[in-house]
Design a protein around this motif. Structure first.
Motif, PDB file in Angstrom:
ATOM      1  N   ASN A  30      23.697  73.247 -30.869  1.00 52.68           N
ATOM      2  CA  ASN A  30      23.640  74.705 -30.056  1.00 52.68           C
ATOM      3  C   ASN A  30      22.904  74.306 -28.625  1.00 52.68           C
ATOM      4  N   GLN A  31      23.562  74.784 -27.740  1.00 56.32           N
ATOM      5  CA  GLN A  31      23.172  74.639 -26.342  1.00 56.32           C
ATOM      6  C   GLN A  31      23.315  76.090 -25.576  1.00 56.32           C
ATOM      7  N   SER A  32      22.046  76.334 -25.052  1.00 54.05           N
ATOM      8  CA  SER A  32      21.749  77.535 -24.250  1.00 54.05           C
ATOM      9  C   SER A  32      21.076  77.198 -22.932  1.00 54.05           C
ATOM     10  N   GLN A  33      21.393  78.283 -22.024  1.00 50.44           N
ATOM     11  CA  GLN A  33      20.949  78.045 -20.771  1.00 50.44           C
ATOM     12  C   GLN A  33      20.485  79.355 -20.295  1.00 50.44           C
ATOM     13  N   SER A  34      19.475  79.564 -19.098  1.00 48.42           N
ATOM     14  CA  SER A  34      19.001  80.784 -18.714  1.00 48.42           C
ATOM     15  C   SER A  34      18.655  80.571 -17.031  1.00 48.42           C
ATOM     16  N   GLU A  35      19.251  81.447 -16.394  1.00 47.64           N
ATOM     17  CA  GLU A  35      19.073  81.252 -14.839  1.00 47.64           C
ATOM     18  C   GLU A  35      18.232  82.804 -14.509  1.00 47.64           C
ATOM     19  N   LYS A  36      17.055  82.874 -13.931  1.00 43.96           N
ATOM     20  CA  LYS A  36      16.500  84.245 -13.415  1.00 43.96           C
ATOM     21  C   LYS A  36      16.069  83.874 -12.164  1.00 43.96           C
ATOM     22  N   TYR A  37      16.370  84.852 -11.163  1.00 46.60           N
ATOM     23  CA  TYR A  37      15.978  84.797  -9.934  1.00 46.60           C
ATOM     24  C   TYR A  37      15.455  86.218  -9.480  1.00 46.60           C
ATOM     25  N   ALA A  38      14.145  86.418  -8.986  1.00 43.63           N
ATOM     26  CA  ALA A  38      13.369  87.536  -8.569  1.00 43.63           C
ATOM     27  C   ALA A  38      13.060  87.470  -7.116  1.00 43.63           C
ATOM     28  N   TYR A  39      13.300  88.669  -6.659  1.00 46.63           N
ATOM     29  CA  TYR A  39      13.333  88.724  -5.045  1.00 46.63           C
ATOM     30  C   TYR A  39      12.365  89.937  -5.038  1.00 46.63           C
ATOM     31  N   SER A  60      15.834  91.693  -9.644  1.00 43.61           N
ATOM     32  CA  SER A  60      16.067  90.286 -10.385  1.00 43.61           C
ATOM     33  C   SER A  60      17.304  90.192 -10.716  1.00 43.61           C
ATOM     34  N   HIS A  61      17.974  89.046 -11.229  1.00 49.95           N
ATOM     35  CA  HIS A  61      19.197  89.013 -11.705  1.00 49.95           C
ATOM     36  C   HIS A  61      19.022  87.651 -12.768  1.00 49.95           C
ATOM     37  N   THR A  62      19.413  87.838 -13.855  1.00 48.33           N
ATOM     38  CA  THR A  62      19.395  86.979 -15.299  1.00 48.33           C
ATOM     39  C   THR A  62      20.781  86.673 -15.528  1.00 48.33           C
ATOM     40  N   ASP A  63      21.013  85.289 -15.714  1.00 50.22           N
ATOM     41  CA  ASP A  63      22.348  85.064 -16.381  1.00 50.22           C
ATOM     42  C   ASP A  63      21.871  83.938 -17.539  1.00 50.22           C
ATOM     43  N   ALA A  64      22.342  84.337 -18.646  1.00 43.64           N
ATOM     44  CA  ALA A  64      22.157  83.584 -19.945  1.00 43.64           C
ATOM     45  C   ALA A  64      23.224  83.348 -20.728  1.00 43.64           C
ATOM     46  N   SER A  65      23.576  82.115 -21.100  1.00 46.85           N
ATOM     47  CA  SER A  65      24.813  81.645 -21.923  1.00 46.85           C
ATOM     48  C   SER A  65      24.298  80.838 -22.933  1.00 46.85           C
ATOM     49  N   GLY A  66      25.084  80.525 -23.937  1.00 48.59           N
ATOM     50  CA  GLY A  66      25.027  79.562 -25.052  1.00 48.59           C
ATOM     51  C   GLY A  66      26.170  79.524 -25.797  1.00 48.59           C
ATOM     52  N   TRP A  67      26.432  78.252 -26.522  1.00 51.42           N
ATOM     53  CA  TRP A  67      27.427  78.048 -27.508  1.00 51.42           C
ATOM     54  C   TRP A  67      26.852  77.162 -28.665  1.00 51.42           C
ATOM     55  N   GLY A  68      27.570  77.227 -29.384  1.00 54.81           N
ATOM     56  CA  GLY A  68      27.305  76.538 -30.739  1.00 54.81           C
ATOM     57  C   GLY A  68      28.493  76.121 -31.481  1.00 54.81           C
TER      58      GLY A  68
END
Length: 935
Positions: free
Chosen positions: A539-548, A505-513
């Motif tokens: 505050n804005q945050s987002q996350s993407e996770k993809y598992a294979y 799996s790969h996860t990207d999480a980011s955010g700013w405020g």
């Protein structure tokens, strides 16, 4: 007529001679070093009338002055803690008089000869600040600041952290300037005790509160170290290198250069004996894929009341302590610099580079709290390796534009890479029957960047007290992780089955405020003012996770698992407007504020299915603080009440399943609401200038509405949760929910005083903690209640710099209760008794030893243990000024060191035992660099 005039003239002359007054000057120094003694007490007592008495103290250069003294015969007396009292009869003739330098001799016989007047310099209370005279506390010549601070009344070392007045010290300042940002541990371990003149303990207000004068309740327990005037210009530090058995080694260096307003410090260390001086910021991302995350996902936030020794891996803050579980290798570099250029520009900055490797083996035993299937347990053996590289930077720039305008900037940056490899095997049992077992391998790579910056501008108008402040804060974070999971799961019972997982799996999480606050103050009298403020936050945050999943046919990870994949974003807006009032005087300060807050939470998921969730909250947030100085600052009372809200994190909102342990699944909850918290604290402090004692009592409480806690479902039989999730018997799924009823109450009392007969100080403290944490277990409300009582007693020597001993006892009694499985209600006890002794014998021979006895009872049977950790060392000072040293030391002389910890959650009671560093011998050479010069 002429006779009358002559008689009157004679009367005036006689009167002028009788009542003539003149200044008396002098200075006080040490007899051996000729160094000036600051804050020595000098008194003049009339020999004709002992009630006629004048008293002054010496300044930074050891000098004193009596401005106007009537002619006559006096007794001149000088006293200072640790030195023999000086007495001399002098005659004042009516002319200016300068007394030759007074040389004080150190009192090696008895502390009883030091009069009360000399003890006043030991501890003084000035409003909310406690000020200690470092010379009143004897430590060995090579001691650091932390060893000196441990001797202060009201100071307690608990789990490796320094507490004063019942609160953890969060930051250390040197001559009013931050030292290594807010890394109090690094500061106290790298400042020599010999350069310390005064130690000031206070609650530092936030930057905005300092400028506006309105106490917002955001205070930081701070220690300010005032250096000795004769040591503010020079180069000093300690350098050491050692090699030992079992391939152990250590190299450390501390170099400080002080010159006027300029302060520069360079630190370096490299070792594999668990010595670590760095902040918990060094561990961002460590928990991703590690063993503690697997347990945390199993349900329940901590209910408090856990006891530990030797350190535990329960949370990252434990890495601040020496001798951590497992084997640790550390390479670290630290730089700190501060300076002032003219009257307009001040700069402070620090940088840390830290590389750490940790190898950990843990045995875990958990007893489940549930109404059905009473007696279910989980046991696990894990082995993990963590490698972390971290960069941290902190800066503070203060610019005084002109007399009416100023600007403060405080940027922070942290960059980290962490690699974790963990393997474990676990078994879930119901009484003596196996329900399931798991064998797991997890490999992850984590990267994290965190940045924040705060800009504070202030404008003062022509009218005194009228001011405008603008505060702008920005934050940014970016984290990514690659994870590989290989797991074999066996399920027993009526329908035995097995499942093998092989996933990437790969996860990207980011955010700013961004947040802004505008505040205006208007005086309504000389001692009162009103405030208006308005703020906005986003505050804005987002996350993407993809598992294979791994495909056997193609031998690649290409099968997307939608249950474990998710794309999610969250937006959080805050609008706030408020008004405040402040009344202030020399003895009483009152601040009050009331704010209206509107928050909007907007969540959006675009994969694997689309949905939107918008929520709006309206709150009234009152606050109040009071500071009252009693009896000329010898006593003070402080009360504070605050309310605040806390939004859920993106990981709590994201409905993606975490299957790091396939038997202990966890997921987020996009419908979470914000928390609303009430916080109260009341503190009373009192110092006695006659008994040299210090008393502190503190009570604090926190109540949370909508507390974000856990709901856990533990399958008593094979259960279909959804079309994608099937829980086998004994498996569990947890998710965060909002529940009311969480609270914690803490009481603390400390009393310290000297015992002259044995030339020592006694410090006693009592702490009581009460907490309740709600949780759901199989949809049944469970309240996890915890009570913890701590009794501490410390006897520390104040004999001389050649003899330093400390005897301390710390006992913890814990009561654990829950409303579902009352059969698991129990109490457990742990105690540690420590003895430390440092002696300098003859011409530079040094003997050190410390032994700590740990005792545990009331835990799971195999965790009830008693053991003693005993260390010992002998050393020889070298060179003419004894700045060098050769030392032979042994760690864990009895080979008994271990680590035990209990954790309480709403779902289970857990005992953990970890491997720790054990016996080794080490030969070390060290050199103390000391070179001072006049300014």
């Amino acid at each position: 007529m002429k006779k009358s005039i002559a008689a009157f003239a004679l009367f005036l002359f006689t009167a002028s001679q009788i009542f003539a007054q003149s200044p008396v000057n002098g200075e006080v120094r040490e007899i051996l070093s000729q160094k000036p003694l600051k804050s020595a007490y000098v008194s003049l007592v009339s020999l004709m009338d002992s009630t006629r008495k004048r008293m002054v103290t010496t300044n930074d250069q050891g000098k004193f002055q009596f401005p106007q003294i009537r002619r006559g015969n006096y007794s001149l007396r000088v006293s200072f803690v640790g030195f023999k009292e000086y007495r001399q009869n002098i005659s004042i003739t009516g002319e200016a008089m300068t007394i030759p330098p007074i040389l004080l001799e150190e009192d090696s016989q008895t502390l009883n000869e030091v009069k009360v007047v000399g003890q006043v310099a030991g501890v003084i209370q000035k409003k909310d600040t406690l000020q200690f005279n470092a010379r009143a506390y004897k430590v060995n010549p090579d001691a650091n600041a932390d060893e000196l601070i441990e001797k202060l009344p009201g100071a307690v070392v608990e789990n490796g952290k320094m507490q004063i007045q019942g609160e953890e010290v969060k930051q250390v300042m040197i001559d009013g300037k931050l030292f290594f940002g807010k890394d109090a541990t690094a500061a106290m371990k790298n400042i020599p005790a010999e350069v310390i003149d005064k130690i000031q303990v206070f609650d530092q207000l936030s930057e905005q509160s300092q400028l506006t004068g309105l106490d917002d309740g955001n205070t930081t327990k701070t220690v300010n170290i005032t250096t000795r005037p004769d040591m503010r210009n020079g180069v000093f530090g300690r350098n050491a290198a050692g090699i030992g058995t079992n391939d152990t080694y250590k190299v450390n260096s501390s170099i400080n250069r002080f010159k006027g307003n300029s302060r520069f410090t360079a630190l370096f260390q490299s070792n594999n004996i668990n010595e670590q001086n760095f902040s918990s910021e060094d561990l961002i991302g460590v928990s991703s894929g590690s063993a503690q995350t697997r347990r945390g996902g199993g349900g329940g936030g901590q209910g408090g009341g856990g006891g530990q020794a030797g350190g535990g891996m329960n949370n990252t803050s434990n890495f601040l302590v020496n001798n951590q579980p497992g084997y640790n290798k550390t390479n670290a570099l630290g730089l700190n610099y501060s300076n002032e250029w003219g009257t307009k520009l001040k700069f402070q900055g620090s940088y840390f580079l830290n590389q750490s490797n940790n190898s950990l083996i843990e045995n875990t035993y958990q007893q489940y709290i549930q109404s059905n299937n009473a007696g279910q347990t989980y046991s696990e053996t894990s082995n993990s390796s963590t490698k972390s590289l971290n960069h941290r930077a902190y800066f503070r720039l203060e610019y005084k534009i002109d007399d009416n305008n100023s600007l403060v900037m405080t940027p922070n940056l942290s960059i980290q890479n962490t690699d974790v490899t963990s393997g474990y095997s676990g078994v879930t049992s119901l009484k003596d029957t196996k329900l399931n077992e798991v064998s797991n391998l997890n490999v992850s790579n984590n990267n994290a960047i965190n940045f924040s910056n705060n800009i504070l501008f202030r404008h003062r108008f022509a009218k005194m007290g009228r001011a405008l402040t603008l505060n702008v804060s920005t934050t940014y974070n970016d984290k990514n992780a690659d994870n590989l999971l290989k797991s074999t799961n066996l399920y027993y019972g009526t329908n035995p089955s097995s499942r093998i997982l092989n996933q990437s799996s790969h996860t990207d999480a980011s955010g700013w405020g961004l947040s802004t606050n505008l505040s205006y103050s208007e005086p309504i009298s000389k001692q009162s003012a009103v405030f208006l403020n308005s703020s906005f936050g986003y505050n804005q945050s987002q996350s993407e996770k993809y598992a294979y999943n791994f495909t056997d046919a193609e031998q690649v990870y290409n099968q997307l698992d939608t249950l474990l994949s998710n794309v999610f974003s969250s937006n959080y807006y805050t609008y706030r407007v408020g008004t405040g009032f402040r009344q202030f005087s020399r003895t009483l300060n009152i601040s009050s504020e009331i704010r209206y807050q509107n928050t909007q939470l907007m969540n959006e998921q675009v994969f694997p299915k689309e949905y939107h969730l918008d929520r709006s909250f309206n709150n009234i947030l009152p606050s109040f603080s009071l500071r009252y100085n009693i009896s000329g600052n010898a006593k003070s009372l402080r009360f504070n009440y605050q309310t605040q809200t806390q939004q859920p994190s993106v990981s709590q909102l994201q409905e993606v399943v975490n299957n790091n342990n396939p038997l202990r699944l966890s997921t987020g909850n996009s419908a979470l609401k914000q928390e609303y918290q009430h916080q109260l604290s009341l503190r009373y402090t009192a110092t006695s200038p006659t008994t040299f004692s210090n008393f502190v009592t503190l009570m604090s409480a926190s109540f949370v509405m909508g507390n974000i806690t856990n709901s856990s479902f533990i399958a008593s039989k094979d259960t279909i949760i959804s079309k994608d999730i099937v829980l086998k018997t004994g498996s569990q799924l947890s998710r965060p929910v909002n529940l009311d009823g969480q609270y914690s109450i803490r009481g603390f009392m400390s009393y310290g005083f000297p015992v002259k007969a044995i030339k020592s100080n006694i410090n006693s403290n009592i702490t009581a903690n009460f907490s309740r944490t709600p949780g759901l277990v199989n949809n049944v409300m469970n309240y996890s209640d915890s009570q913890k009582y701590t009794f501490g007693l410390v006897l520390s020597s104040n004999i001389s710099e050649k003899i330093d001993f400390t005897i301390s006892s710390n006992s913890n009694i814990n009561y654990v209760q829950n409303t579902i499985s009352t059969n698991l209600n129990n109490n457990y006890f742990n105690q540690n008794l420590k003895i430390r002794l440092n002696i300098i014998i003859g011409k530079g021979f040094v003997f050190n030893t410390d032994a700590t006895h740990f005792s545990y009872s009331g835990l799971s049977s195999s965790y009830n243990q008693k053991y003693t950790l005993w260390n010992m060392a002998v050393a020889k000072k070298l060179f003419e000024k004894q700045q060098g040293e050769v030392r032979l030391s042994v760690f864990d002389l009895l080979k008994q060191n271990t680590s035990i910890q209990r954790n309480i959650t709403t779902t289970y009671i857990e005992d953990v035992q970890s491997n720790v560093l054990q016996q080794y011998f080490m030969l070390t050479f060290s050199y103390n660099l000391k070179k001072y010069w006049k300014s």
